[in-house]
Design a protein around this motif. Sequence first.
Motif, PDB file in Angstrom:
ATOM      1  N   LEU A 171     -51.615 -73.391  26.622  1.00  0.00           N
ATOM      2  CA  LEU A 171     -50.174 -73.348  26.841  1.00  0.00           C
ATOM      3  C   LEU A 171     -49.765 -74.573  27.647  1.00  0.00           C
ATOM      4  N   GLU A 172     -48.516 -74.985  27.464  1.00  0.00           N
ATOM      5  CA  GLU A 172     -48.002 -76.113  28.228  1.00  0.00           C
ATOM      6  C   GLU A 172     -47.080 -75.602  29.328  1.00  0.00           C
ATOM      7  N   SER A 173     -47.348 -76.049  30.537  1.00  0.00           N
ATOM      8  CA  SER A 173     -46.537 -75.674  31.693  1.00  0.00           C
ATOM      9  C   SER A 173     -45.859 -76.926  32.237  1.00  0.00           C
ATOM     10  N   SER A 174     -44.577 -76.812  32.562  1.00  0.00           N
ATOM     11  CA  SER A 174     -43.842 -77.961  33.095  1.00  0.00           C
ATOM     12  C   SER A 174     -44.375 -78.408  34.449  1.00  0.00           C
ATOM     13  N   SER A 175     -44.983 -77.471  35.192  1.00  0.00           N
ATOM     14  CA  SER A 175     -45.471 -77.818  36.534  1.00  0.00           C
ATOM     15  C   SER A 175     -46.977 -78.046  36.584  1.00  0.00           C
ATOM     16  N   LEU A 176     -47.723 -77.450  35.647  1.00  0.00           N
ATOM     17  CA  LEU A 176     -49.184 -77.516  35.724  1.00  0.00           C
ATOM     18  C   LEU A 176     -49.820 -78.301  34.584  1.00  0.00           C
ATOM     19  N   GLY A 177     -49.053 -78.647  33.587  1.00  0.00           N
ATOM     20  CA  GLY A 177     -49.629 -79.317  32.426  1.00  0.00           C
ATOM     21  C   GLY A 177     -50.243 -78.301  31.477  1.00  0.00           C
TER      22      GLY A 177
ATOM     23  N   VAL B  33     -65.537 -64.153  22.086  1.00  0.00           N
ATOM     24  CA  VAL B  33     -64.222 -64.265  22.732  1.00  0.00           C
ATOM     25  C   VAL B  33     -63.323 -65.197  21.919  1.00  0.00           C
ATOM     26  N   LYS B  34     -63.880 -66.303  21.459  1.00  0.00           N
ATOM     27  CA  LYS B  34     -63.111 -67.238  20.633  1.00  0.00           C
ATOM     28  C   LYS B  34     -62.772 -66.621  19.282  1.00  0.00           C
ATOM     29  N   GLU B  35     -63.698 -65.866  18.711  1.00  0.00           N
ATOM     30  CA  GLU B  35     -63.447 -65.203  17.426  1.00  0.00           C
ATOM     31  C   GLU B  35     -62.278 -64.224  17.544  1.00  0.00           C
ATOM     32  N   ASN B  36     -62.151 -63.612  18.710  1.00  0.00           N
ATOM     33  CA  ASN B  36     -61.061 -62.654  18.935  1.00  0.00           C
ATOM     34  C   ASN B  36     -59.733 -63.334  19.254  1.00  0.00           C
ATOM     35  N   ASP B  37     -59.687 -64.665  19.174  1.00  0.00           N
ATOM     36  CA  ASP B  37     -58.472 -65.438  19.478  1.00  0.00           C
ATOM     37  C   ASP B  37     -57.992 -65.194  20.905  1.00  0.00           C
TER      38      ASP B  37
ATOM     39  N   THR C 105     -55.323 -73.307  29.937  1.00  0.00           N
ATOM     40  CA  THR C 105     -56.152 -72.548  28.998  1.00  0.00           C
ATOM     41  C   THR C 105     -56.310 -71.145  29.548  1.00  0.00           C
ATOM     42  N   THR C 106     -55.951 -70.164  28.754  1.00  0.00           N
ATOM     43  CA  THR C 106     -55.963 -68.793  29.255  1.00  0.00           C
ATOM     44  C   THR C 106     -56.163 -67.807  28.116  1.00  0.00           C
ATOM     45  N   MET C 107     -55.931 -66.514  28.387  1.00  0.00           N
ATOM     46  CA  MET C 107     -56.213 -65.481  27.397  1.00  0.00           C
ATOM     47  C   MET C 107     -55.153 -65.442  26.313  1.00  0.00           C
ATOM     48  N   GLY C 108     -55.582 -65.040  25.118  1.00  0.00           N
ATOM     49  CA  GLY C 108     -54.657 -64.816  24.015  1.00  0.00           C
ATOM     50  C   GLY C 108     -54.059 -63.426  24.089  1.00  0.00           C
ATOM     51  N   LEU C 109     -53.679 -62.883  22.947  1.00  0.00           N
ATOM     52  CA  LEU C 109     -53.047 -61.565  22.903  1.00  0.00           C
ATOM     53  C   LEU C 109     -54.115 -60.473  22.871  1.00  0.00           C
ATOM     54  N   PRO C 110     -54.134 -59.574  23.842  1.00  0.00           N
ATOM     55  CA  PRO C 110     -55.170 -58.533  23.869  1.00  0.00           C
ATOM     56  C   PRO C 110     -55.069 -57.534  22.724  1.00  0.00           C
ATOM     57  N   VAL C 111     -53.889 -57.421  22.118  1.00  0.00           N
ATOM     58  CA  VAL C 111     -53.677 -56.510  20.999  1.00  0.00           C
ATOM     59  C   VAL C 111     -53.176 -57.323  19.814  1.00  0.00           C
ATOM     60  N   LYS C 112     -53.846 -57.172  18.676  1.00  0.00           N
ATOM     61  CA  LYS C 112     -53.475 -57.918  17.476  1.00  0.00           C
ATOM     62  C   LYS C 112     -52.822 -56.973  16.470  1.00  0.00           C
TER      63      LYS C 112
ATOM     64  N   LEU D 188     -63.773 -56.005  24.951  1.00  0.00           N
ATOM     65  CA  LEU D 188     -63.786 -57.355  25.509  1.00  0.00           C
ATOM     66  C   LEU D 188     -62.382 -57.796  25.891  1.00  0.00           C
ATOM     67  N   ASN D 189     -61.417 -57.539  25.015  1.00  0.00           N
ATOM     68  CA  ASN D 189     -60.037 -57.935  25.305  1.00  0.00           C
ATOM     69  C   ASN D 189     -59.500 -57.226  26.540  1.00  0.00           C
ATOM     70  N   SER D 190     -59.857 -55.947  26.692  1.00  0.00           N
ATOM     71  CA  SER D 190     -59.370 -55.222  27.874  1.00  0.00           C
ATOM     72  C   SER D 190     -60.038 -55.768  29.135  1.00  0.00           C
ATOM     73  N   ALA D 191     -61.306 -56.164  29.037  1.00  0.00           N
ATOM     74  CA  ALA D 191     -61.980 -56.771  30.186  1.00  0.00           C
ATOM     75  C   ALA D 191     -61.316 -58.083  30.569  1.00  0.00           C
ATOM     76  N   ILE D 192     -60.892 -58.855  29.569  1.00  0.00           N
ATOM     77  CA  ILE D 192     -60.214 -60.125  29.837  1.00  0.00           C
ATOM     78  C   ILE D 192     -58.887 -59.878  30.549  1.00  0.00           C
ATOM     79  N   LEU D 193     -58.152 -58.847  30.136  1.00  0.00           N
ATOM     80  CA  LEU D 193     -56.894 -58.519  30.812  1.00  0.00           C
ATOM     81  C   LEU D 193     -57.151 -58.146  32.267  1.00  0.00           C
ATOM     82  N   ILE D 194     -58.182 -57.338  32.524  1.00  0.00           N
ATOM     83  CA  ILE D 194     -58.535 -56.985  33.901  1.00  0.00           C
ATOM     84  C   ILE D 194     -58.856 -58.229  34.709  1.00  0.00           C
ATOM     85  N   ASN D 195     -59.506 -59.189  34.060  1.00  0.00           N
ATOM     86  CA  ASN D 195     -59.958 -60.410  34.725  1.00  0.00           C
ATOM     87  C   ASN D 195     -58.976 -61.567  34.551  1.00  0.00           C
ATOM     88  N   SER D 196     -57.760 -61.270  34.126  1.00  0.00           N
ATOM     89  CA  SER D 196     -56.837 -62.331  33.691  1.00  0.00           C
ATOM     90  C   SER D 196     -56.418 -63.279  34.808  1.00  0.00           C
ATOM     91  N   GLU D 197     -56.453 -62.841  36.061  1.00  0.00           N
ATOM     92  CA  GLU D 197     -56.066 -63.767  37.130  1.00  0.00           C
ATOM     93  C   GLU D 197     -57.097 -64.878  37.320  1.00  0.00           C
TER      94      GLU D 197
END
Length: 795
Positions: free
Chosen positions: A343-349, A334-338, A352-359, A594-603
């Motif tokens: 990300l920085e959020s003004s409200s949450l600090g 998963v890390k190898e796939n970036d 850590t979340t998913m990268g780009l599913p398509v490179k 794997l990337n598509s599974a991450i998108l499905i599980n992105s919430e």
Amino acid sequence: MSNVLQDITVLDLSTGIAGAVAGMFLSDNGAKVNRATYSDKSSERNNPGFHVWDRGKYQIDIDMFKALEEFLIHTESSQALLLEMGSLGKFCEQVKCSDILIEDYPPGSCFTPMFDSKFLKILNPDLIHCSITAYGRNGPMKDSAALDELIMARLGMLHNQPSFREGPVHIIHKLPSIGAGVLAAQGILAALYSREINGKGMTIHTSLMAGTLLFTPKVHGSLLELKGGSTVGGGPFYSSFECLDGIWIQLGCVHSGFIKRAADVMRINELMSEPRFGDGLRIRDEKSRNELFNVIKGCIKQLPYGKWAESFENADVPYAKVCTTEESMNDAQVKENDMIVSLESSSLGTITTMGLPVKLMFNDKIKNEEGTQKPITTSASHCLHLSSNSNEDPHEWNEQPRPLHGVKVLELANVIAGPMAAKLLAALGADVIKVEPPGGDISRPAATPYFYHLNAYKRSVSINARLAEGKEVLKRLVSEVDVLVANMRPGATDRLGIGTNTLAKLNPDIIETHVTGFGWTGPYSHRPGLDPLAQALIGLQRAQGGPENPPVFLHRIAPTDYLAGALGALGTILALIGRIRNGTNGCIVQTNLLNSAILINSEDFIVYDSKPARVHADKNHYGLNPLHRLYQTVDGWIYIVVNEDKLWTKFCEALGNVSILTDLRFSTSALREGNAELLSKELERLFLLRESEYWLDMLKLKNIACSQVVDEYVKTFFVDPQAVDNDMVLEFQHPTIGPYKMSCNLVKFDNTSEEGVRPTPLLGQHTLEVLKQLGYSATEIRDFYDAGVVITEKN
């Protein structure tokens, strides 16, 4: 992040997940996305996934209710006056200065007149308008609630799924919304590609119903039924098992070769020689199937996961560890796939979340004769005027071809993910040539219904690329296309003689789209990739099973396969746009299961302080709580969603039960939550008193969101008014299987022609036609056939 969509502005007026996901893909690739906020539906955005799906967007405030009020009063006003009105003027100005508009209002919404095509075309003739509905623009359910669980129930997805009891089960993943979001992004990008060529805007329609059909394509034909065949899944060598140390392992032996290797590793070769077990796939009866499953279960339980992983790895047996979402976020592949970013959020600090599913990896930019970079083509000039062409009648809508008309695609793919990518491109208007070996696509001999769906609209050429002459034919073919789509393991195209370096010489403008199992590089990249392995590794099985149960594999959907194909198509269209807008001369597009599974599980694939715990289904997979779950009736099942506290009284009135309304144990939402088991038992008792139709009628009278749970929808789909009224049924006449019907039009474009739609081809049906187009002489073609370099299947 790519900058393909630099200078593109998006107005996102959607409230649901699908619109947010579509906007995310646009924002991730350089577009400026202005997302409106709505006080009336703010609770919709409480899902942690919106911190992922809304990343990189800009928040704007538009009071759409005031805008509507002003619109209804001043519909006959001049354009100048409309632009000066308060909230309406702000809306009009945003539309005027945007390239893309996304909204998800129901067709019967009071806001619908504001999105009338003629009105929007007056404001902005170049606008690309995407409308996402629940069930489509037409039909008896067009204004029904856009709730994933209800749509999955209505479209048969909840039936026949594996669980621990009989009957339909709750599915935790938001498949309709995720699917619709990717389809919407595809449609928007295809329209943008078309606009770059002809300068015309488009109106696009998709729905959560279409998003569901992305994962469950429908095909029906009498001869197909006789031949049978559904997606392989759930067999003894295609299931998850608990190891000695409590870790679960998923096997993915999809064909007899893999099964033989797995049997060798487990030392059950002698058992597998018994005729009743066949080759491990075609097992004689259910008793033998269960016996073999229990043998494998007992065998796997004897050793810890690490030992089995080592042995299966050495034998090239498809397998994966069954992980939780948290474990998957620390996985090396998963890390190898970036796919892990901060990300920085003004409200949450920090999030850590998913990268780009398509490179996308573009080649160097082309230089013009003066040695300067080609200028970027942009349509931003329409922000200055209501019409970019004073001689054009904004009310005139001429039929135009589908947006990818003229794009040539070569497909080298098997089974689901790769063929799905090419099929979606074909549905958008591309000319797809499917290259198959003499034995055909791996799934062709089984004549499975999904094969006929995924390979419709295409032309078939059969080439023996093991022969030197076949490699040369393939090279000439690949030098003439815009796109190559493949779903082979990394390195396979090199062995065919058309690896990246060779393609750069043969066709420097080509777009290579690779849909792999695990990724192009990394510790698992060499492994065979299959849907259940991605489901296991990314936490989908654990989420579906829930914390109190073993993992559950959704083997009747293959969600990561279908979605990976859709992501491959999306990335391809982005690359086509980049080739025009940014002057690039070729691109490599990569995505994987794997990337598509991450998108499905992105919430759930997100970490931040104070993140709420994911709500799972109850142990028996009825639903999330007593007011959001399945209930059995006298003659079937229904799904209800009472998602607002103010609806409790109306719900009780629909039940016709005064005692439950006055019961102090259920008088407040907190008490109902505290007494959830008691409430569920009482509601189970009540719903079992009457038929499904009765309860649905009573609930709908009180505006309670509900749906029948449909079984055998693969057959009833083709007479479902909701499908028929939205032109989602297509009928073909095939030379060997006769008439068959299939689902279609997951993305619709106003005023486009449907030319080029054809049934699934026979093996090599278009070989002769394509060879002639490539310039081969009649003598050369005859020699190719005689030598077995190419073939065409006989009817």
